[in-house]
Design a protein around this motif. Structure first.
Motif, PDB file in Angstrom:
ATOM      1  N   GLN A  56       0.911  -1.122  -0.051  1.00 44.35           N
ATOM      2  CA  GLN A  56      -0.091   0.033   0.139  1.00 44.35           C
ATOM      3  C   GLN A  56       0.896   1.299   0.036  1.00 44.35           C
ATOM      4  O   GLN A  56       0.516   2.263  -0.550  1.00 44.35           O
ATOM      5  CB  GLN A  56      -0.927   0.040   1.035  1.00 44.35           C
ATOM      6  CG  GLN A  56      -1.942   1.071   1.243  1.00 44.35           C
ATOM      7  CD  GLN A  56      -2.901   1.062   2.538  1.00 44.35           C
ATOM      8  OE1 GLN A  56      -2.651   0.303   3.222  1.00 44.35           O
ATOM      9  NE2 GLN A  56      -3.636   2.064   2.645  1.00 44.35           N
ATOM     10  N   TYR A  57       1.951   1.161   0.706  1.00 44.93           N
ATOM     11  CA  TYR A  57       2.632   2.443   0.812  1.00 44.93           C
ATOM     12  C   TYR A  57       3.602   2.675  -0.640  1.00 44.93           C
ATOM     13  O   TYR A  57       3.941   3.848  -0.780  1.00 44.93           O
ATOM     14  CB  TYR A  57       3.816   2.293   2.004  1.00 44.93           C
ATOM     15  CG  TYR A  57       5.061   1.302   1.507  1.00 44.93           C
ATOM     16  CD1 TYR A  57       6.181   1.606   0.768  1.00 44.93           C
ATOM     17  CD2 TYR A  57       4.771  -0.192   1.849  1.00 44.93           C
ATOM     18  CE1 TYR A  57       7.036   0.758   0.570  1.00 44.93           C
ATOM     19  CE2 TYR A  57       5.880  -0.996   1.580  1.00 44.93           C
ATOM     20  CZ  TYR A  57       7.034  -0.493   0.912  1.00 44.93           C
ATOM     21  OH  TYR A  57       7.852  -1.577   0.573  1.00 44.93           O
TER      22      TYR A  57
ATOM     23  N   GLU B 120      -0.308   3.711  -3.114  1.00 45.80           N
ATOM     24  CA  GLU B 120      -1.013   4.974  -2.858  1.00 45.80           C
ATOM     25  C   GLU B 120       0.004   6.287  -2.843  1.00 45.80           C
ATOM     26  O   GLU B 120       1.306   5.983  -2.548  1.00 45.80           O
ATOM     27  CB  GLU B 120      -1.378   4.921  -1.636  1.00 45.80           C
ATOM     28  CG  GLU B 120      -2.688   4.012  -1.237  1.00 45.80           C
ATOM     29  CD  GLU B 120      -3.245   4.238   0.139  1.00 45.80           C
ATOM     30  OE1 GLU B 120      -2.798   5.079   0.786  1.00 45.80           O
ATOM     31  OE2 GLU B 120      -4.381   3.580   0.551  1.00 45.80           O
TER      32      GLU B 120
ATOM     33  N   PRO C  72       1.463  10.105  -2.438  1.00 44.79           N
ATOM     34  CA  PRO C  72       1.407  11.098  -1.255  1.00 44.79           C
ATOM     35  C   PRO C  72       0.181  12.068  -1.211  1.00 44.79           C
ATOM     36  O   PRO C  72      -0.319  12.299  -2.219  1.00 44.79           O
ATOM     37  CB  PRO C  72       2.714  11.756  -1.441  1.00 44.79           C
ATOM     38  CG  PRO C  72       3.489  10.970  -2.646  1.00 44.79           C
ATOM     39  CD  PRO C  72       2.501  10.148  -3.394  1.00 44.79           C
TER      40      PRO C  72
END
Length: 435
Positions: free
Chosen positions: A42-43, A46, A48
């Motif tokens: 997910q990091y 997605e 910022p």
């Protein structure tokens, strides 16, 4: 995704992610229609918060495309655009008449009466360019350099080399003329006065000045240039042009193997560096050097280069003493244990190569008559029958199972029932097939 999710929405989102990872649900797609791998963390997937637009995408992970198109165009220095105007134009330079600059920016010689008042000799307009360059092009010290200008340097050096070559040729011609005149003068003197000791001295003097093969002496700089081989000799890599032949090392100019292995090395002009290294007295010299090293390690004052005669004599005495010691050891062993009669036996070739057994072979090498070839033996026991069997386990195969051929039993280590067991097996198989 912005905002806080409810418990139900969070559960649906997790179920959808699990289904996508399992492959039961279609994968998410980005703005360009490409599928997003559901196994990406997910990091990474997605964006910022400061560039997140609310859509699933991996665009923020890709390098941005440079949309600025830069060309290799450069300023056209010293060139002007098209033919000059025939009359003065409003707003043009009052001095030269070009419309691309003002009077204060004009680089022409100031006229007594400018083109605005005379209307004559109006200059062409300059070419105004807007060259777009990127970061590296602006800081490139060679940007805009014309490589054709470098040809002028080549031409200049070629002219210098040509002049130098002509000067050297003229000097050589003068030297040849002087040498020919000197030879004629010496021949006349010899015919007039006859031979003398002075002629021998002159010959020795000229012989000292001549260059030896493989070296060149520069009289001006008083230096000697030595080559690794005489120029008349054939290069080592030219003896055999096959690329798979002996390896040639250009750095050391060495070729250790024989380039012509299909020919006799003794009849060749060159048979490799190893042939020269191990032929003649080279091996003897290597043995003497090895003896000197070993004797020096043991405390003896022996040095092959400092005193070669002493080293050679000591090595000769060492070999004689070694041979005597071997003979003494042999005699003592025979006297103690005996067996001297076995040393007088015929040669090993005669003992093993001659026999009275007659064997006749075919053209293919098969034995036709005489002694049969011995069978190869195995480390396992062969032809050993147990439990009244007359065949070994694995001699029978049926229905994908191994067994004994004598009784057709598929149980290993079972007792043999012979022909009765075969009849009982056939009867049982008939009953099963009929039912």
């Amino acid at each position: 995704m912005s905002g806080k999710l409810s418990r139900e929405e969070y559960r649906k989102q997790k179920d959808l992610e699990t289904a996508r990872k399992a492959g039961t649900a279609p994968a998410a797609r980005d703005e360009e229609g490409r599928e997003i791998n559901p196994h990406i963390p997910q990091y990474i997937s997605e964006a910022p918060w400061y560039i997140n637009d609310g859509h699933a995408s991996l665009k923020h992970q890709r390098a941005p495309k440079n949309e600025d198109q830069f060309t290799d165009e450069w300023y056209q220095r010293g060139q002007r655009a098209g033919p000059a105007a025939t009359k003065y134009r409003k707003g043009a330079c009052e001095n030269c008449g070009a419309i691309t600059h003002k009077t204060k920016d004009c680089v022409e010689r100031p006229r007594k009466k400018g083109a605005k008042w005379t209307g004559k000799n109006i200059k062409e307009d300059e070419i105004i360019q807007r060259v777009e360059m990127d970061f590296d092009a602006k800081r490139d010290r060679w940007n805009g350099y014309d490589t054709a200008e470098h040809k002028k340097i080549y031409e200049e050096y070629e002219k210098v080399e040509e002049a130098r070559r002509k000067l050297k040729e003229s000097e050589l011609d003068k030297q040849d003329a002087k040498a020919a005149a000197m030879a004629t003068r010496m021949e006349n003197n010899a015919n007039e006065f006859g031979d003398s000791d002075d002629d021998d001295d002159d010959e020795e003097k000229y012989a000292d000045k001549s260059d030896m093969p493989g070296q060149k002496v520069n009289a001006k700089t008083r230096t000697t240039i030595r080559n690794l081989r005489i120029r008349e000799d054939r290069a080592k890599y030219l003896y055999n042009l096959d690329p798979n032949s002996a390896h040639y090392d250009p750095k050391t100019r060495s070729m250790r193997d024989n380039p012509l292995k299909d020919q006799d090395p003794s009849t060749l002009i060159y048979a490799g560096d190893n042939f020269q290294r191990y032929s003649g007295s080279t091996s003897d010299m290597a043995n003497v050097q090895l003896f000197a090293w070993q004797a020096s390690d043991k405390g003896s004052d022996v040095h092959l280069q400092a005193n070669p005669t002493q080293a050679e004599l000591l090595h000769k005495k060492f070999k004689e003493k070694k041979a005597q010691q071997q003979d003494t050891n042999k005699e003592s062993i025979l006297a103690k244990y005996g067996g001297e009669e076995h040393l007088d036996a015929p040669a090993r070739e005669l003992l093993l190569a001659q026999t009275e057994n007659y064997v006749e072979y075919s053209r293919s090498g098969r034995v036709l008559k005489g002694q049969e070839p011995a069978k190869a033996k195995s480390k396992y026991q062969e032809d050993v029958y147990i439990n009244n069997h007359t065949s070994v386990w694995g001699s029978f195969w049926a229905d994908g199972k191994w067994g004994y051929k004598c009784c057709r039993s598929f149980l290993k280590m079972s007792y043999c029932t012979g022909a009765a067991g075969i009849e009982a097996q056939e009867a049982s198989s008939n009953i099963l097939s009929s039912s």
